[in-house]
Design an enzyme around this catalytic site. Structure first.
Site, PDB file in Angstrom:
ATOM      1  N   CYS A 112      -6.720  -1.017  -2.835  1.00 26.61           N
ATOM      2  CA  CYS A 112      -7.775  -1.336  -1.860  1.00 26.61           C
ATOM      3  C   CYS A 112      -8.886  -0.295  -1.827  1.00 26.61           C
ATOM      4  O   CYS A 112      -9.957  -0.546  -1.278  1.00 26.61           O
ATOM      5  CB  CYS A 112      -7.172  -1.492  -0.473  1.00 26.61           C
ATOM      6  SG  CYS A 112      -5.847  -2.702  -0.437  1.00 26.61           S
ATOM      7  N   HIS A 237     -12.243  -0.532   5.141  1.00 29.13           N
ATOM      8  CA  HIS A 237     -11.440  -1.541   4.446  1.00 29.13           C
ATOM      9  C   HIS A 237     -10.835  -2.465   5.501  1.00 29.13           C
ATOM     10  O   HIS A 237     -10.330  -2.010   6.534  1.00 29.13           O
ATOM     11  CB  HIS A 237     -10.353  -0.830   3.632  1.00 29.13           C
ATOM     12  CG  HIS A 237      -9.301  -1.766   3.117  1.00 29.13           C
ATOM     13  ND1 HIS A 237      -9.614  -2.936   2.466  1.00 29.13           N
ATOM     14  CD2 HIS A 237      -7.943  -1.705   3.177  1.00 29.13           C
ATOM     15  CE1 HIS A 237      -8.489  -3.551   2.146  1.00 29.13           C
ATOM     16  NE2 HIS A 237      -7.470  -2.835   2.570  1.00 29.13           N
ATOM     17  N   ASN A 267      -7.258  -9.624   4.222  1.00 24.48           N
ATOM     18  CA  ASN A 267      -7.393  -8.390   3.436  1.00 24.48           C
ATOM     19  C   ASN A 267      -7.621  -8.776   1.970  1.00 24.48           C
ATOM     20  O   ASN A 267      -6.712  -9.288   1.315  1.00 24.48           O
ATOM     21  CB  ASN A 267      -6.105  -7.577   3.605  1.00 24.48           C
ATOM     22  CG  ASN A 267      -6.099  -6.283   2.804  1.00 24.48           C
ATOM     23  OD1 ASN A 267      -6.922  -6.082   1.918  1.00 24.48           O
ATOM     24  ND2 ASN A 267      -5.148  -5.419   3.109  1.00 24.48           N
TER      25      ASN A 267
END
Ligand code: UT7
Length: 310
Positions: A112, A237, A267
């Site tokens: 990520c 994020h 996500n």
């Protein structure tokens, strides 16, 4: 000369998977998912769609937006944990599909945190005089590595791509600082062995994510010689709304100063920050000259923060 984001692009596959769709296949509820994660729906790529297909559409928009010609792009950095193949790189497939003029092209594996690692590398290429225009992309098809019988991970992730054209220009824009870190000793918290499915120890990852993004953000601000008062917007994020709100609390900024679009996309790993950046720009939340803070955390573990003047 400074590093400027000349163009942005995003691509979200049209197929929507809502929390109520998930209630039909898993022992979960819309209420649990919203209160524990902030996610209402996510988008899922078609089975035949690969990371390079999503990236292609995001990059076409970013290049068009930048007003550059495709032949001007000299390097392609693709941040992804769901590459088309082990090799060739997704970046090679992407550069070919885009019709670029034989750029340097490679994939970056930092889960990520991949996009902000990519921005740091892209910016260094520009500042070293190596290249003038670099394409940095985050693209993921996590739906293809999820264990759809595991309710603790299946409800969280989504697919998508975001891209920026990064160029050396004589504007005031610049990447002012970057604080990039990793710690492989925590690899067991979040991983996906080759040919297997994603595994995550949620609660452990949750705590590490908050602490790491808080520390890296403070360090990046210190390196840039700025305080949070100088920052227009924080783009974290998009892992969990509770993580995002905890970062706001730890940094002592109002929640409105920390951007979130997790309710729409879930996500999307390496794609989450470029997708958020795209939304922020298109919604007029930042203007040229504003300072923003990007912060990410992911498997590796990897994490980091960037302060940039847009
Ligand atoms: O992007 C990279 C970094 N990733 C992250 O930062 C993710 C970090 N972790 C998280 O976001 C959260 O830990 C999760 C959303 C994954 C889980 O939320 P949590 O509040 O930490 O829940 P938990 O794992 O502590 O589980 C609490 C309960 C458990 O039941 P018991 O043992 O208390 O009976 C789970 O079995 O919630 C249960 N549970 C669910 N219930 C309904 C777990 N997943 C679900 C679900 N629906 N989907």
């Amino acid at each position: 000369m400074g590093v400027e984001i000349l163009g942005v692009g995003k691509y979200i596959p049209p197929r929507v998977l809502t929390n109520s769709d998930l209630e039909k296949i898993l022992d979960t509820s819309d209420e649990w998912i919203i209160t524990r994660t902030g996610i209402k729906e996510r988008h899922i790529a078609e089975e035949w769609e690969k990371a390079s297909d999503l990236a292609l559409k995001a990059c076409e928009e970013a290049i068009e937006n930048s007003k550059l010609n495709k032949k001007d792009i000299e390097a392609v950095i693709v941040a992804t944990s769901t590459p088309d193949m082990i090799f060739p790189s997704t970046a090679c497939f992407l550069a070919d599909k885009l019709g670029l003029n034989k750029p340097m092209a490679f994939d970056l594996s930092a889960a990520c945190s991949g996009f902000i690692y990519g921005l740091t590398i892209g910016s260094s290429f520009l500042k070293s005089g190596q290249f003038k225009n670099v394409l940095v992309v985050g693209t993921e098809v996590f739906s293809q590595i999820l264990d759809w019988s595991d309710r603790s991970t299946a409800v969280i992730f989504g697919d998508g791509a975001g891209a920026v054209v990064l160029s050396l220009t004589d504007s005031d824009s610049d990447i002012l600082s970057a604080e990039m870190k990793s710690d492989g000793s925590h690899w067991g918290s979040l991983n996906c062995p080759v040919g297997e499915k994603l595994r995550m120890r949620g609660r452990e990852t949750f705590k590490l994510a908050i602490k790491s993004m808080e520390t890296a953000s403070k360090k990046a601000l210190e390196k840039a010689n700025l305080t949070l008062d100088d920052i227009k917007l924080i783009i974290p994020h998009q892992a969990n709304i509770r993580i995002i709100n905890a970062i706001a609390e730890r940094l002592n900024v109002p929640e409105e100063k920390v951007f979130s679009n997790i309710h729409k996309y879930g996500n999307t790993s390496a794609a989450s920050i470029p997708i958020a950046l795209y939304d922020v720009i298109k919604e007029g939340k930042i203007n040229k000259g504003d300072n923003i803070l990007l912060t990410a955390f992911g498997g590796g573990l990897t994490w980091g923060s960037i302060v940039l003047r847009y």
